[in-house]
Scaffold this active site. Structure first.
Site, PDB file in Angstrom:
ATOM      1  N   THR B 139      -2.750  -5.688   3.475  1.00  0.00           N
ATOM      2  CA  THR B 139      -3.881  -6.515   4.129  1.00  0.00           C
ATOM      3  C   THR B 139      -5.386  -5.706   3.142  1.00  0.00           C
ATOM      4  O   THR B 139      -5.270  -4.962   2.363  1.00  0.00           O
ATOM      5  CB  THR B 139      -3.692  -5.839   5.122  1.00  0.00           C
ATOM      6  OG1 THR B 139      -4.077  -4.459   5.118  1.00  0.00           O
ATOM      7  CG2 THR B 139      -2.355  -5.910   5.803  1.00  0.00           C
ATOM      8  N   ASP B 140      -6.330  -5.557   3.545  1.00  0.00           N
ATOM      9  CA  ASP B 140      -7.385  -5.250   3.043  1.00  0.00           C
ATOM     10  C   ASP B 140      -7.813  -3.987   3.692  1.00  0.00           C
ATOM     11  O   ASP B 140      -8.225  -3.145   2.935  1.00  0.00           O
ATOM     12  CB  ASP B 140      -8.676  -6.059   3.490  1.00  0.00           C
ATOM     13  CG  ASP B 140      -9.243  -7.891   2.791  1.00  0.00           C
ATOM     14  OD1 ASP B 140      -8.683  -7.812   2.226  1.00  0.00           O
ATOM     15  OD2 ASP B 140      -9.980  -8.481   3.514  1.00  0.00           O
ATOM     16  N   CYS B 141      -7.211  -4.103   4.827  1.00  0.00           N
ATOM     17  CA  CYS B 141      -7.355  -2.138   5.340  1.00  0.00           C
ATOM     18  C   CYS B 141      -6.243  -1.378   4.536  1.00  0.00           C
ATOM     19  O   CYS B 141      -6.157  -0.162   4.973  1.00  0.00           O
ATOM     20  CB  CYS B 141      -7.246  -1.382   6.818  1.00  0.00           C
ATOM     21  SG  CYS B 141      -6.493  -2.976   7.605  1.00  0.00           S
ATOM     22  N   TYR B 142      -4.989  -2.155   4.282  1.00  0.00           N
ATOM     23  CA  TYR B 142      -4.046  -1.441   3.912  1.00  0.00           C
ATOM     24  C   TYR B 142      -3.308  -2.303   2.624  1.00  0.00           C
ATOM     25  O   TYR B 142      -2.190  -3.381   2.617  1.00  0.00           O
ATOM     26  CB  TYR B 142      -2.363  -1.841   4.666  1.00  0.00           C
ATOM     27  CG  TYR B 142      -2.798  -0.674   6.355  1.00  0.00           C
ATOM     28  CD1 TYR B 142      -2.732   0.310   6.319  1.00  0.00           C
ATOM     29  CD2 TYR B 142      -3.601  -1.333   7.327  1.00  0.00           C
ATOM     30  CE1 TYR B 142      -3.499   2.094   7.083  1.00  0.00           C
ATOM     31  CE2 TYR B 142      -3.851  -0.371   8.890  1.00  0.00           C
ATOM     32  CZ  TYR B 142      -3.580   0.963   8.827  1.00  0.00           C
ATOM     33  OH  TYR B 142      -4.400   1.633   9.894  1.00  0.00           O
ATOM     34  N   PRO B 143      -3.997  -2.102   1.853  1.00  0.00           N
ATOM     35  CA  PRO B 143      -3.641  -2.778  -0.009  1.00  0.00           C
ATOM     36  C   PRO B 143      -2.437  -2.221  -0.416  1.00  0.00           C
ATOM     37  O   PRO B 143      -1.769  -3.594  -1.352  1.00  0.00           O
ATOM     38  CB  PRO B 143      -4.792  -2.097  -0.940  1.00  0.00           C
ATOM     39  CG  PRO B 143      -5.348  -0.968   0.088  1.00  0.00           C
ATOM     40  CD  PRO B 143      -5.487  -0.977   1.654  1.00  0.00           C
TER      41      PRO B 143
END
Ligand code: SF4
Ligand code: SF4
Lengths: 136, 410
Positions: B139-143
């Site tokens: 994800t954007d926060c958990y790449p």
């Protein structure tokens, strides 16, 4: 050439009182030693037998016993109990056919008496911690 | 209820001064027989119970710490055993009976189930390194998407057992009426009533010392896996309304406990990964619960002995798997402890799946902790649902696919 082998015989309850093993010498000329035996009424009996004779005659003798309804397994191992893996639940005690595994009714610790063991390996199936082991 | 003999505060005051009088449940039974209830109730402050057995409904929450770059773990394997990742980024839950992903299971029956979730938990408690393999979708926060590393208990932020159902109050005695060997969670069951398996610690078992849940409740501090834990909720399948005998002892499995405790304080002696042939892996765990003798009634319950506790004998070839509810009879724990009992005229060898010697050891350890002043008793913040609560254990009512109801707002 004669050779010797060890086998475990399992007697269904109805075969327990027939003198089948004697037939090994009468019919097949084999010499046998009963190493350990546990035959009691209403329970499956077990016998650890050493058979000495011609390999072909051994095969015939064992086939004869199998035809009479006996279970036959080769004995190629010894059984041992690895103490540090045992938490003394007792699960093995109730399935051991010979009383080789017993539970002390004071301490509730389970002990293994190798002399009484006929290597049926039921305890290996029932032990949840792999504390009972067969040495090949 | 009778006269209150002492309060939690008074007991803990004595514990602090090393003056508390503590006996194990076995000792309490003997003392009450010898000296009478009234006298022992005045003398003894605390009775300790204990059980050590295979408790399938167990597992652990692990927070493994954040990676750099960060990762939202959605799939995780610990030594090849799947852990649940459907929580926040690096929180995992590993269940005791989860088999390793490449386990052949029962393809060749009976499967061995050599290694699973319980073994991972036991390895962590033993201080061993455990391999973590994880995947995330990014994800954007958990790449980050993949991870392969080693973890050890000491490096984890949190690692605690959270077991939804432990310490069953009484349980079945399992037998096999069929003509083939069965491989069950109650052990190997030989054909034609060839043997019997049972699992409760009987007179040492915590909830059999408090049959009506007057003492043990949410927040009760306990011995868990060699460390300290707490009762956190009623256990799943808590079933307080079952039939009881005149001493209040349930005549079948009844109450259960959900428990939690820090794995960092636990010890391998009290937490083992086990393999039940043909069934699966599971966790063998030690639990001990202290019971403050608040009044005579409490002690009267603590003095319940194996001969007062009856367990139902159930056929695991039919009645259990098919859920028929049929029962073959009752047998007392006193009888089971002799190693044999008679059913339908046949003598059957009975063997436990839980360790009575370890249950006894746990009751003794807990006793020594309290005597030494290092373990204080806690008053529960809420009690568990009792027989009158209406809480019952239901079976699932299956409904055809089109028989669903739209959610009703309550
Ligand atoms: S192998 Fe195990 S169950 Fe069989 S006789 Fe020996 S100890 Fe008993
Ligand atoms: S089944 Fe295994 S752990 Fe249990 S008493 Fe026997 S050897 Fe020990």
């Amino acid at each position: 050439m004669t050779s010797s082998r060890k086998v475990v015989l399992r007697f269904p309850p109805q075969a327990a009182n027939q003198p089948l093993v004697c037939e090994l010498s009468l019919k097949f000329g084999l010499v046998f030693n009963i190493l350990r035996a546990s035959i009691s009424p209403h329970r499956e009996g077990l016998m650890l037998l050493e058979i000495v004779g011609e390999p072909d005659r051994q095969e015939e003798g064992l086939r004869y016993l199998a035809d009479k309804g006996l279970g036959i397994e080769a004995l190629s191992q010894d059984i041992r109990k690895i103490e540090e893996r045992c938490f003394h639940c007792g699960a093995c005690v109730g399935v051991c056919p010979t009383g080789a595994l017993t539970c002390d009714r004071e301490s509730y610790l389970v002990s293994f008496e190798e002399k009484q063991c006929i290597a049926c390996e039921i305890c290996i199936l029932s032990c949840p911690t792999h504390a009972m082991e067969a040495l090949i | 209820m009778g006269e209150t003999l002492r309060t939690y505060e008074e007991i803990n005051e004595k514990v602090k001064r090393g003056k508390a009088v503590v006996v194990t449940a076995e000792e309490a039974i003997g003392l009450v027989r010898q000296k009478g209830l009234e006298r022992v109730a005045r003398e003894v402050d605390v009775v300790t119970s204990g059980t050590f057995g295979i408790m399938c409904s167990s597992g652990a929450f692990l927070n493994v710490g954040h990676t750099k770059p960060r990762m939202k773990i959605s799939e995780a394997f610990l030594n090849g055993v799947a852990a649940y990742g459907g929580l926040a980024a690096v929180d995992l839950y590993i269940g005791a009976t989860q088999p390793a992903k490449d386990d052949p299971l029962n393809k060749v029956h009976p499967g061995e189930f050599k290694y699973g979730g319980a073994h991972v938990i036991a390895d962590l408690v033993a201080g061993k390194d455990v391999h973590l393999e994880a995947f995330g979708y990014g994800t954007d926060c958990y790449p980050r998407r993949t991870l392969s590393t080693w973890i050890a208990l000491k490096d984890l932020n949190q690692a605690y057992l959270y077991n939804p159902r432990n310490a069953y109050q009484n349980y079945n005695v399992a037998v096999n009426c069929s003509d083939r060997t069965l491989f069950t969670y109650m052990g190997v069951l030989l054909p034609n009533l060839g043997n019997a398996g049972f699992s409760s610690a009987g007179q040492l078992s915590p909830l059999l010392k408090d049959p009506y849940y007057r003492i043990i409740g949410i927040g009760t501090r306990i011995f868990l896996g060699g460390g300290t834990g707490y009762v956190s909720w009623q256990g799943t399948q808590h079933n307080p309304g079952v039939k009881r005998n005149e001493k209040g002892v349930p005549l079948s499995g009844a109450g259960t406990l959900a428990v939690a405790g820090d794995m960092k304080g636990m010890h391998s002696d009290w937490l083992w990964g086990v393999s039940l042939r043909g069934y699966g892996c599971s966790l063998a765990l030690g639990i001990g619960v202290p019971i403050p003798v608040l009044d005579e009634e409490t002690l009267n319950h603590c003095a319940i002995a194996d001969e007062d506790i009856l367990a139902p004998v159930i056929d695991y070839s039919d009645a259990y798997p098919n859920g028929t509810g049929e029962m073959l009879g009752y047998v007392s724990y006193a009888q089971l402890r002799t190693g044999r009992f008679t059913l339908a005229g046949k003598e059957i060898a009975a063997s436990p799946l839980s360790s009575y010697s370890k249950a006894r050891e746990i009751a003794n350890i807990l006793k020594s902790w309290i005597q030494a002043g290092s373990f204080q008793l806690s008053r529960p913040v809420a009690l568990l649902p009792g027989p009158e609560s209406g809480v019952i254990f239901r079976n699932l009512t299956e409904r055809p696919a089109n028989h669903h109801q739209t959610a009703i707002r309550r």
